[in-house]
Design a protein around this motif. Structure first.
Motif, PDB file in Angstrom:
ATOM      1  N   GLU A  64      -3.603  12.577   6.403  1.00 18.86           N
ATOM      2  CA  GLU A  64      -2.660  12.847   7.488  1.00 18.86           C
ATOM      3  C   GLU A  64      -2.654  11.703   8.497  1.00 18.86           C
ATOM      4  N   LYS A  65      -3.838  11.194   8.812  1.00 22.85           N
ATOM      5  CA  LYS A  65      -3.941  10.068   9.751  1.00 22.85           C
ATOM      6  C   LYS A  65      -3.269   8.833   9.167  1.00 22.85           C
ATOM      7  N   LEU A  66      -3.497   8.570   7.890  1.00 15.90           N
ATOM      8  CA  LEU A  66      -2.928   7.387   7.250  1.00 15.90           C
ATOM      9  C   LEU A  66      -1.415   7.517   7.102  1.00 15.90           C
ATOM     10  N   LEU A  67      -0.924   8.725   6.843  1.00 15.96           N
ATOM     11  CA  LEU A  67       0.529   8.936   6.778  1.00 15.96           C
ATOM     12  C   LEU A  67       1.157   8.676   8.143  1.00 15.96           C
ATOM     13  N   ASP A  68       0.460   9.086   9.186  1.00 20.55           N
ATOM     14  CA  ASP A  68       0.931   8.824  10.543  1.00 20.55           C
ATOM     15  C   ASP A  68       0.996   7.319  10.797  1.00 20.55           C
ATOM     16  N   ASP A  69      -0.051   6.600  10.375  1.00 17.50           N
ATOM     17  CA  ASP A  69      -0.058   5.136  10.506  1.00 17.50           C
ATOM     18  C   ASP A  69       1.092   4.519   9.709  1.00 17.50           C
ATOM     19  N   ALA A  70       1.293   5.035   8.479  1.00 21.02           N
ATOM     20  CA  ALA A  70       2.311   4.468   7.587  1.00 21.02           C
ATOM     21  C   ALA A  70       3.733   4.713   8.092  1.00 21.02           C
ATOM     22  N   LYS A  87      -7.769  -0.742 -14.546  1.00 17.61           N
ATOM     23  CA  LYS A  87      -7.593  -1.705 -15.634  1.00 17.61           C
ATOM     24  C   LYS A  87      -6.466  -2.689 -15.378  1.00 17.61           C
ATOM     25  N   ASN A  88      -5.684  -2.429 -14.329  1.00 14.28           N
ATOM     26  CA  ASN A  88      -4.541  -3.292 -14.028  1.00 14.28           C
ATOM     27  C   ASN A  88      -4.603  -3.911 -12.630  1.00 14.28           C
ATOM     28  N   GLY A  89      -5.762  -3.829 -11.987  1.00 11.88           N
ATOM     29  CA  GLY A  89      -5.935  -4.489 -10.697  1.00 11.88           C
ATOM     30  C   GLY A  89      -5.411  -3.730  -9.497  1.00 11.88           C
ATOM     31  N   ILE A  90      -5.176  -2.427  -9.656  1.00  9.65           N
ATOM     32  CA  ILE A  90      -4.743  -1.585  -8.538  1.00  9.65           C
ATOM     33  C   ILE A  90      -5.928  -0.744  -8.084  1.00  9.65           C
ATOM     34  N   LEU A  91      -6.097  -0.628  -6.772  1.00 12.34           N
ATOM     35  CA  LEU A  91      -7.182   0.176  -6.217  1.00 12.34           C
ATOM     36  C   LEU A  91      -6.654   1.553  -5.812  1.00 12.34           C
ATOM     37  N   PRO A  92      -7.026   2.622  -6.542  1.00 11.74           N
ATOM     38  CA  PRO A  92      -6.656   3.977  -6.128  1.00 11.74           C
ATOM     39  C   PRO A  92      -7.774   4.539  -5.242  1.00 11.74           C
ATOM     40  N   ILE A  93      -7.428   5.015  -4.063  1.00 11.67           N
ATOM     41  CA  ILE A  93      -8.432   5.498  -3.109  1.00 11.67           C
ATOM     42  C   ILE A  93      -8.228   6.987  -2.856  1.00 11.67           C
ATOM     43  N   ILE A 122       0.860  -1.179   0.000  1.00  8.03           N
ATOM     44  CA  ILE A 122       0.000   0.000   0.000  1.00  8.03           C
ATOM     45  C   ILE A 122       0.900   1.234   0.000  1.00  8.03           C
ATOM     46  N   LEU A 123       0.547   2.218  -0.809  1.00  7.54           N
ATOM     47  CA  LEU A 123       1.311   3.463  -0.882  1.00  7.54           C
ATOM     48  C   LEU A 123       0.402   4.614  -0.464  1.00  7.54           C
ATOM     49  N   VAL A 124       0.848   5.394   0.529  1.00  8.67           N
ATOM     50  CA  VAL A 124       0.093   6.564   0.980  1.00  8.67           C
ATOM     51  C   VAL A 124       0.857   7.787   0.488  1.00  8.67           C
ATOM     52  N   ALA A 125       0.280   8.488  -0.488  1.00  3.99           N
ATOM     53  CA  ALA A 125       1.030   9.540  -1.195  1.00  3.99           C
ATOM     54  C   ALA A 125       0.334  10.893  -1.144  1.00  3.99           C
ATOM     55  N   GLY A 126       1.099  11.923  -1.531  1.00  9.39           N
ATOM     56  CA  GLY A 126       0.589  13.281  -1.557  1.00  9.39           C
ATOM     57  C   GLY A 126      -0.363  13.546  -2.707  1.00  9.39           C
ATOM     58  N   ASP A 127      -0.856  14.764  -2.766  1.00 10.55           N
ATOM     59  CA  ASP A 127      -1.886  15.181  -3.721  1.00 10.55           C
ATOM     60  C   ASP A 127      -1.419  15.071  -5.179  1.00 10.55           C
ATOM     61  N   ASN A 128      -2.396  14.831  -6.065  1.00  7.12           N
ATOM     62  CA  ASN A 128      -2.182  14.814  -7.518  1.00  7.12           C
ATOM     63  C   ASN A 128      -1.216  13.713  -7.951  1.00  7.12           C
ATOM     64  N   GLY A 140       4.625  -4.845  -6.244  1.00  5.31           N
ATOM     65  CA  GLY A 140       3.772  -5.438  -5.211  1.00  5.31           C
ATOM     66  C   GLY A 140       2.736  -4.495  -4.641  1.00  5.31           C
ATOM     67  N   ILE A 141       2.680  -3.261  -5.171  1.00  6.47           N
ATOM     68  CA  ILE A 141       1.705  -2.277  -4.701  1.00  6.47           C
ATOM     69  C   ILE A 141       0.336  -2.582  -5.304  1.00  6.47           C
ATOM     70  N   ARG A 142      -0.666  -2.804  -4.435  1.00  3.95           N
ATOM     71  CA  ARG A 142      -2.034  -3.062  -4.900  1.00  3.95           C
ATOM     72  C   ARG A 142      -2.984  -1.915  -4.579  1.00  3.95           C
ATOM     73  N   VAL A 143      -2.568  -1.014  -3.685  1.00  4.44           N
ATOM     74  CA  VAL A 143      -3.422   0.110  -3.285  1.00  4.44           C
ATOM     75  C   VAL A 143      -2.580   1.386  -3.245  1.00  4.44           C
ATOM     76  N   VAL A 144      -3.113   2.468  -3.823  1.00  5.73           N
ATOM     77  CA  VAL A 144      -2.491   3.791  -3.701  1.00  5.73           C
ATOM     78  C   VAL A 144      -3.543   4.723  -3.109  1.00  5.73           C
ATOM     79  N   ILE A 145      -3.173   5.408  -2.037  1.00  4.52           N
ATOM     80  CA  ILE A 145      -4.097   6.320  -1.358  1.00  4.52           C
ATOM     81  C   ILE A 145      -3.569   7.740  -1.476  1.00  4.52           C
ATOM     82  N   SER A 146      -4.435   8.662  -1.895  1.00  2.00           N
ATOM     83  CA  SER A 146      -4.047  10.060  -2.052  1.00  2.00           C
ATOM     84  C   SER A 146      -5.290  10.939  -1.934  1.00  2.00           C
ATOM     85  N   THR A 147      -5.086  12.249  -1.906  1.00  2.00           N
ATOM     86  CA  THR A 147      -6.234  13.158  -1.899  1.00  2.00           C
ATOM     87  C   THR A 147      -6.761  13.403  -3.303  1.00  2.00           C
ATOM     88  N   SER A 148      -5.931  13.143  -4.324  1.00  3.32           N
ATOM     89  CA  SER A 148      -6.398  13.249  -5.715  1.00  3.32           C
ATOM     90  C   SER A 148      -5.419  12.549  -6.651  1.00  3.32           C
TER      91      SER A 148
END
Length: 201
Positions: A127-133, A113-119, A70-76, A94-102
């Protein structure tokens, strides 16, 4: 395409804004049309020094994050040129999830289309998830697509929105080819009828 239902894995923090597709997979690695083998080039310019040695300070090179899913990333995230190699490289690492504000639209669509979930989450949730990460090997998140929730290591919970059709495709492992194959019976029936009514075609 591999189904995505629920994933529990280490989340790596990458709190940079405007991470473009050239940063994700530099242009010199775009010569291949294979989806495998690109994981070693993921974030190449940040993961390696000019002499080719590993940059120990980059998050994915740190012991606790080498197996991050899982990757927790910045905006855009995913802005820049529209290269499908970017999600290929993430998935191969091995990244299946990318989390960002946009996300950039084309990158966002290519992920599904490639089996990755962008959230997409709010700034406060990110901010909470970055703290967790930032907990290293203990930075474990659970992403449950069915109920659309992210569960943190301390029991916290964040809900997210997703288009129902895209959710259906991920849950069932359907890319564009898979969606077409679902209609095989209808296509065959149409071809048979066409052969009867228009035998000269």
């Amino acid at each position: 395409m591999e189904k995505f239902t629920k994933l529990t894995g280490v989340a790596a923090p990458l709190p940079l804004v405007n991470i473009d597709t050239d940063m994700i997979i530099p242009k010199q690695f775009l010569k291949t049309i294979k989806r495998t083998g690109l994981g070693t080039a993921l974030f190449h310019e940040m993961r390696t020094h000019e002499d080719g040695s590993e940059n120990a300070e980059f998050v994915l090179n740190k012991p606790g994050y080498r197996e991050a899913q899982i990757l927790v990333a910045g905006d855009n995230f995913g802005c820049g040129s529209s290269r499908e190699h970017a999600p290929w490289a993430l998935l191969d690492f091995g990244i299946r999830v990318v989390i960002s504000t946009s996300f950039a639209d084309i990158f966002y669509n290519n992920c599904f289309k490639n089996g990755i979930l962008p959230i997409v989450v709010s700034e406060a949730a990110l901010e909470k998830l970055l703290d967790d990460a930032n907990r290293g090997a203990n930075a474990t998140l659970t992403v449950d697509l069915e109920v659309q929730k992210i569960h943190g290591p301390d029991g916290g919970e964040i809900s997210f929105e997703i288009d129902e059709f895209r959710k259906h495709c991920l849950l069932n492992g359907l890319d564009d080819i898979g969606l077409t194959l679902e209609k095989t019976a209808h296509i065959d029936a149409h071809e048979e009828e066409k052969a009867k009514t228009h035998p000269w075609h």
